[in-house]
Design an enzyme around this catalytic site. Structure first.
Site, mmCIF file in Angstrom:
data_model
loop_
_atom_site.group_PDB
_atom_site.id
_atom_site.type_symbol
_atom_site.label_atom_id
_atom_site.label_comp_id
_atom_site.label_asym_id
_atom_site.label_seq_id
_atom_site.Cartn_x
_atom_site.Cartn_y
_atom_site.Cartn_z
ATOM 1 N N LYS A 38 0.832 -1.216 0.000
ATOM 2 C CA LYS A 38 0.000 0.000 0.000
ATOM 3 C C LYS A 38 0.859 1.257 0.000
ATOM 4 O O LYS A 38 0.509 2.247 -0.631
ATOM 5 C CB LYS A 38 -0.923 0.009 1.227
ATOM 6 N N LYS B 218 -9.273 -14.598 -8.323
ATOM 7 C CA LYS B 218 -10.424 -14.512 -7.433
ATOM 8 C C LYS B 218 -11.323 -13.330 -7.827
ATOM 9 O O LYS B 218 -10.834 -12.295 -8.257
ATOM 10 C CB LYS B 218 -9.872 -14.294 -6.011
ATOM 11 N N LYS C 188 -13.674 -7.168 -5.412
ATOM 12 C CA LYS C 188 -14.341 -5.893 -5.657
ATOM 13 C C LYS C 188 -13.369 -4.804 -6.086
ATOM 14 O O LYS C 188 -13.793 -3.764 -6.565
ATOM 15 C CB LYS C 188 -15.179 -5.460 -4.462
#
Ligand code: TRP
Length: 340
Positions: free
Chosen positions: A119, A202, A205
């Site tokens: 991140k 996978k 979202k």
């Protein structure tokens, strides 16, 4: 004597990131199982809205998405009588315990977290303290409720290990305070549903291609369109095989939606052709999701009811959280204002 004490159910805690809609992958892989175990655990689900602040968000949109996601979870059938569903920011004890636990966590431990490393590379323009501190808030979420089990994806394994380390460290210093939680990385949700556009990945979202994901509140039209566009192969036989990830993924979805076994579905659609097969898969989703979408729409029209549900959740959560927080404060020597 503990004779009359009712047997306490184990406590399950999970945090939900309030970004995007609840998708079919999460529904089949996780939520579907959560519904089944509601009687075996006291399940506590926190919408992790404070965690979401590490990234800049449009305030109006953020508020809307968070309520919408809350309504989607309620619509799925999480029973507010059995489980606790609430917003993290409504229970101030999270932020408070997070500060305290931060004083028992080393900067080096946080800098070693893989998610932090990823991140911080992605958000080098906004490398805020929240990104580093994220796992401490997550530890506070879990430890506040004395959770026994935490079902999470493998991507959260390191954060759970850190939570356990912090709990053990604290217990060693002050005596038993926290339950040391166990991670559950699969058996409470063992089905992995894949992207409709890249069935080797996978369903997620965060995928930028909207055709790869189906949200549980999408219209029948949108669902049918996305299934028709789903990537398969050129063999034109319906079989569940590793070298047919697209078709196998559709079979997994079909089976979860219809409650029918994969073998049974393969038998029926083996040579039906992909067009017919996809129509049937799409319809099974539309049918299974119809009551959920209708309930969701009803809930979104009744904001006051949603507020009531969220208030009840927050109240029940805060009661449990405060018990732990008060204990922690006492153990570390913070003063209180109770008169003798
Ligand atoms: N960090 C988790 C995720 O990204 C979400 C989360 C927040 C969580 N608090 C939690 C998960 C507590 C489990 C327990 O998915």
């Amino acid at each position: 004597m503990t004779e009359n004490k009712p047997e306490r159910k184990p406590i399950l805690y999970s945090g939900i990131q309030p970004t995007g809609d609840l998708n079919l992958g999460t529904y089949i892989g996780a939520v579907h199982n959560w519904l089944k175990i509601q009687d075996d655990y006291l399940s506590i689900y926190g919408i992790a809205d404070l965690h979401a602040l590490t990234v800049r968000r449009n305030p109006q949109e953020f508020r809307k998405t968070t309520w919408s996601l809350f309504a989607q979870y309620v619509a799925c059938g999480l029973d507010p009588e059995k489980s606790i569903l609430y917003f993290q920011s409504h229970v101030h004890q999270h932020a408070e315990l997070s500060w305290i636990l931060g004083c028992y966590t080393y900067i080096g431990e946080l800098q070693r977290m893989t998610q932090y490393k990823d991140k911080s590379a992605q958000h080098s323009d906004n490398l805020n303290i929240g990104l580093l501190d994220y796992p401490v808030l997550m530890a506070a979420d879990i430890l506040l409720y004395q959770a026994n089990v935490v079902p999470v994806g493998v991507d959260q394994k390191q954060h759970l290990e850190l939570t356990r380390d912090i709990a053990i460290r604290f217990n060693n210093a002050y005596g038993d305070t926290f339950v040391v939680p166990e991670g559950n990385f699969g058996s409470l949700g063992d089905k992995k549903i894949c992207s409709l556009q890249d069935p080797t990945k996978k369903m997620s979202k965060s995928d930028p291609n909207p055709d790869s994901i189906i949200s549980i509140v999408e219209t029948p039209d949108q669902i049918m369109k996305k299934i028709r566009r789903a990537v398969t192969d050129s063999e034109a036989v319906v079989e569940y095989r590793e070298d047919k990830p697209g078709v196998s993924n559709l079979l997994e979805i079909f089976s979860a939606m219809s409650g029918r076994g994969i073998d049974d579905l393969v038998k029926e659609y083996h040579t039906a052709g992909y067009k017919t097969f996809k129509e049937a898969v799409g319809e099974s989703i539309v049918e299974k999701m119809r009551p959920i979408r209708e309930e969701y729409e009803r809930l979104m029209q009744d904001k006051n009811h949603l507020i009531d549900l969220a208030s009840q959740g927050a109240e029940r959560a805060a009661y449990l959280a405060e018990k732990t927080l008060a204990k922690v404060k006492r153990k570390i020597g913070l003063t209180d204002l109770k008169k003798k």
